[in-house]
Design a protein around this motif. Structure first.
Motif, PDB file in Angstrom:
ATOM      1  N   LEU A 109       0.810  -1.222   0.000  1.00 13.32           N
ATOM      2  CA  LEU A 109       0.000   0.000   0.000  1.00 13.32           C
ATOM      3  C   LEU A 109       0.840   1.266   0.000  1.00 13.32           C
ATOM      4  CD1 LEU A 109      -2.735  -1.006   2.627  1.00 13.32           C
ATOM      5  CD2 LEU A 109      -2.882  -1.103   0.134  1.00 13.32           C
ATOM      6  N   VAL A 110       2.055   1.213   0.543  1.00 11.34           N
ATOM      7  CA  VAL A 110       2.875   2.412   0.698  1.00 11.34           C
ATOM      8  C   VAL A 110       3.739   2.623  -0.542  1.00 11.34           C
ATOM      9  CG1 VAL A 110       4.600   3.569   2.123  1.00 11.34           C
ATOM     10  CG2 VAL A 110       2.922   2.054   3.193  1.00 11.34           C
ATOM     11  N   GLU A 111       3.661   3.848  -1.119  1.00 13.32           N
ATOM     12  CA  GLU A 111       4.423   4.196  -2.321  1.00 13.32           C
ATOM     13  C   GLU A 111       5.202   5.481  -2.091  1.00 13.32           C
ATOM     14  OE1 GLU A 111       2.117   4.136  -5.946  1.00 13.32           O
ATOM     15  OE2 GLU A 111       0.560   2.903  -5.007  1.00 13.32           O
ATOM     16  N   GLU A 112       6.260   5.657  -2.888  1.00 12.64           N
ATOM     17  CA  GLU A 112       7.030   6.894  -2.838  1.00 12.64           C
ATOM     18  C   GLU A 112       6.339   7.942  -3.702  1.00 12.64           C
ATOM     19  OE1 GLU A 112       9.821   7.558  -1.124  1.00 12.64           O
ATOM     20  OE2 GLU A 112       9.893   5.540  -0.237  1.00 12.64           O
ATOM     21  N   SER A 113       6.271   9.177  -3.200  1.00 14.95           N
ATOM     22  CA  SER A 113       5.670  10.263  -3.974  1.00 14.95           C
ATOM     23  C   SER A 113       6.272  11.586  -3.523  1.00 14.95           C
ATOM     24  CB  SER A 113       4.151  10.284  -3.783  1.00 14.95           C
ATOM     25  OG  SER A 113       3.572  11.378  -4.466  1.00 14.95           O
ATOM     26  N   PHE A 166      -9.574   5.586   7.449  1.00 16.04           N
ATOM     27  CA  PHE A 166     -10.407   4.376   7.515  1.00 16.04           C
ATOM     28  C   PHE A 166     -10.297   3.584   6.207  1.00 16.04           C
ATOM     29  CE2 PHE A 166     -13.525   6.802  10.513  1.00 16.04           C
ATOM     30  CZ  PHE A 166     -12.570   6.769  11.513  1.00 16.04           C
ATOM     31  N   ALA A 167     -10.240   4.300   5.076  1.00 11.36           N
ATOM     32  CA  ALA A 167     -10.110   3.624   3.780  1.00 11.36           C
ATOM     33  C   ALA A 167      -8.787   2.868   3.699  1.00 11.36           C
ATOM     34  CB  ALA A 167     -10.211   4.644   2.646  1.00 11.36           C
ATOM     35  N   ALA A 168      -7.706   3.476   4.214  1.00  9.52           N
ATOM     36  CA  ALA A 168      -6.402   2.800   4.222  1.00  9.52           C
ATOM     37  C   ALA A 168      -6.451   1.544   5.086  1.00  9.52           C
ATOM     38  CB  ALA A 168      -5.324   3.760   4.730  1.00  9.52           C
ATOM     39  N   ILE A 175      -0.091   6.610   0.806  1.00  8.29           N
ATOM     40  CA  ILE A 175      -1.063   5.591   0.392  1.00  8.29           C
ATOM     41  C   ILE A 175      -2.094   6.284  -0.480  1.00  8.29           C
ATOM     42  CG2 ILE A 175      -2.841   3.973   1.163  1.00  8.29           C
ATOM     43  CD1 ILE A 175      -1.308   3.639   3.771  1.00  8.29           C
ATOM     44  N   PHE A 176      -2.278   5.780  -1.679  1.00 12.33           N
ATOM     45  CA  PHE A 176      -3.257   6.360  -2.588  1.00 12.33           C
ATOM     46  C   PHE A 176      -4.636   5.765  -2.290  1.00 12.33           C
ATOM     47  CE2 PHE A 176       0.676   7.228  -4.864  1.00 12.33           C
ATOM     48  CZ  PHE A 176       0.466   8.530  -5.296  1.00 12.33           C
TER      49      PHE A 176
END
Length: 641
Positions: free
Chosen positions: A343-347, A409-411, A353-354
């Motif tokens: 779930l975790v991405e670099e940005s 909550f969505a994450a 988390i998108f």
């Protein structure tokens, strides 16, 4: 419990012989009651016949008990439709009945293409009615419109149910909720800042939700998620070192007003580059666990806690602190768990988390490697699920934080911590609330444009009540302690009720004159109504505890029955208020109860009548339910006028 005396400003209609004038009820309010569901203009009467079944020992609300009877009928009438659940509601128009079952139309839509013998929804409703098991709960049923089954409850059963509550206690009317353990996260002030009127709603709403859940036999963890961690503490600690070289020996009195202390440190932080650099290094030292910085941090936190406690003591609110710092050691593990789920991405240098449908991602690690609110809130969810075994997490904050919690909550759902079904447990709910406004329609502030301190607001409410009591001559009759207790009960209760009676999602205008009025839907009026009932019982000279054991309750008069039915609906109102997280439903019920009592007392003589014992028991039952409502709302009742 001590007896309080309460003298309220009499209404101009006090000379009327009718108590309805004495209580000064607004006649239009009876049309605004929302505890009634839809009904129909058409009805045809039928009797309930079938195998006998006794439900006097059944538990649960009236709606639940009726649902059990209708469930048995639905299974017998439509054995192939096993997934159909009874749809019970309170009748909107009492002349058609007390409750109704609304399954006929939806059932007809399901079966009309399956070669059924039925020719429409009304025959479906008729069959449901005919297959009801006989019960001492129901006096009669009728069919209305397209198959609504209207139910008239047995007058004797209503009376017996109320009398049983008087003997066994109001706790036997507690609703049963499908959850055993909850976290209610509320109040949540920031360390080194005063609690102001902006914290009023969170604290009062959260406490009432916790009380209602506790009454419903749910294990409630009352959590105060205080802001006690983050970059601002470097600034505060460095300013403490600078202002008080001997800071370890400095008393809270020396440090003084923490709000002023915070503002001074912030001004220094913004204007002095050298101080800013030292403050930023102090954050690193604090987060690194250096003893000197941890001690200074602890001292600042402790001073704040003592100030918070003054407010909580006034409000009668109890919380267990679990601040941001508590979850800090668990954050790296939580981020790693989310990362393992992909779930975790670099940005743009941060880790995020998108969330589908959101324009910006949820940042869980900042560019500088630090953590933020999302990091802490996700960690708190993980901890509450896995360590505290909570099934329902309720977060009480202003509506401005709604999107933040939606994303958090969505994450958690993406991580598989919550089920996709919104109604399934475990789950989390955000209880948003609107602003407290001033008379000018803007955010409530003092004349100097400062945010109003909550402790000052509460003290003002108490002071106004005490002044009114003294003006009415009570200082000559009461002790100073009695004056103080009554002023607190009425003043604090008025502030709470003025907030809670509004739908929490809306803004409301803070007005001392309105909330402290003894007319209309106010705590003062309701406390007055309760004290009046207690006065009626006292004037009878009867031992009410003995009457509970030896007397019999009868509801022969229509106004007696109306009041009795309203009393029985208390459990389902609490259940609805808990389920929908809306305390205003309980306030509305309480005000309508006082209205029904006025109708009863206006038309039914109590003391000296042939029905005195029965009517005294009905008075006592009303007082018992009112007191429980007051308790759930965090209001202290008064017993004497």
């Amino acid at each position: 419990m001590s007896s309080f005396a309460l003298k309220l400003q009499p209404s101009p209609s006090l000379s009327s012989p009718k108590l309805i004038s004495f209580f000064n009820l607004s006649p239009h309010l009876s049309a605004s009651r929302t505890l009634r569901s839809t009904s129909s203009r058409f009805r045809c009467v039928g009797k309930v016949t079938a195998k006998p079944i006794s439900t006097m020992t059944a538990v649960g609300s009236v709606k639940e008990q009726l649902a059990k009877l209708f469930e048995e009928s639905l299974r017998a009438t439509f054995p192939d439709e096993s997934d159909v659940q009874p749809m019970m509601a309170i009748c909107n128009n009492p002349k058609f009945g007390d409750y109704q079952c609304n399954n006929a139309m939806s059932l007809w839509a399901k079966i009309k293409g399956k070669g059924t013998q039925f020719k429409g929804p009304q025959p479906v409703g008729q069959a449901i009615m005919n297959n009801l098991p006989q019960s001492d709960v129901i006096e009669k049923c009728s069919i209305a419109g397209p198959g609504f089954v209207n139910v008239v409850l047995s007058r004797e059963w209503i009376a017996q149910s109320i009398q049983k509550m008087l003997l066994d206690g109001i706790e036997t009317w507690a609703p049963k909720l499908p959850v055993k353990k909850t976290v209610v996260d509320f109040s949540s002030p920031n360390i080194a800042k005063e609690m102001h009127v902006g914290h009023l709603r969170s604290t009062i709403i959260g406490d009432t939700l916790a009380r209602m859940l506790e009454f419903s036999n749910v294990d409630v963890l009352r959590r105060n998620h205080v802001g006690d961690w983050g970059t601002q503490f470097g600034m505060l600690i460095e300013y403490l070192f600078e202002k008080f070289p001997n800071w370890e020996a400095a008393s809270p009195q020396a440090i003084g007003d923490l709000e002023a202390f915070y503002k001074a440190s912030k001004q220094r932080f913004d204007s002095d580059p050298d101080f800013k650099e030292r403050a930023q290094k102090a954050v690193v030292s604090l987060q690194g666990g250096e003893e000197k910085y941890r001690k200074a941090w602890s001292q600042i936190c402790e001073i704040s806690r003592k100030e918070f406690e003054k407010v909580y003591h006034r409000l009668g609110v109890h919380l267990e602190e679990r601040g941001e710092s508590f979850y800090n050691p668990f954050i790296p593990k939580t981020i790693e768990l989310l990362n393992e789920k992909g779930l975790v991405e670099e940005s743009e240098g941060a880790r995020v988390i998108f969330i589908e449908g959101k324009k910006i991602p949820l940042i869980v690690v900042k560019r500088d490697g630090g953590y933020n609110y999302a990091s802490t809130d996700l960690t708190a969810i993980w901890y509450r699920l896995n360590e505290e075994k909570a099934e329902w997490m309720i977060y009480v904050t202003d509506v401005g934080q709604r999107e933040h919690f939606e994303m958090v909550f969505a994450a958690a759902k993406l991580a598989g911590w919550f089920p996709s079904d919104e109604n399934a447990y475990p789950k989390a709910s955000h209880v948003g609330f609107g602003l407290v406004l001033g008379e000018d329609g803007k955010r409530f502030r003092t004349r100097s444009t400062e945010v109003v301190k909550l402790i000052d607001l509460l003290d003002e409410a108490k002071s106004r009540c005490k002044t009114a009591l003294i003006e009415r001559g009570k200082a000559a009759e009461w002790t100073e302690e009695e004056l103080e207790q009554t002023a607190e009960a009425v003043g604090y209760g008025a502030v709470k009720y003025a907030d809670l009676k509004n739908n929490r999602l809306t803004n409301y205008t803070f007005n001392f004159d309105q909330m402290l009025s003894d007319k209309g839907n106010t705590a003062v009026y309701l406390l007055y109504a309760h004290a009046r009932i207690c006065s009626i019982i006292r004037k009878s000279g009867k031992d009410i505890e003995e009457l509970k054991k030896t007397g019999t309750l009868d509801l022969a008069h229509q106004d007696e029955r109306t009041l009795g039915l309203h009393l029985l609906q208390f459990p389902e109102v609490v259940e609805e208020a808990c389920t929908n997280l809306l305390p205003n439903l309980l306030c509305e019920y309480l005000y309508n109860l006082s209205e029904d009592f006025t109708g009863f007392y206006t038309n039914c003589q109590v003391v000296g009548s042939a029905q005195e014992t029965s009517r005294l028991l009905l008075c006592e039952a009303t007082a018992v339910v009112m007191r429980k409502c007051f308790h759930l709302l965090g209001i202290t009742p008064v017993y004497k006028i």
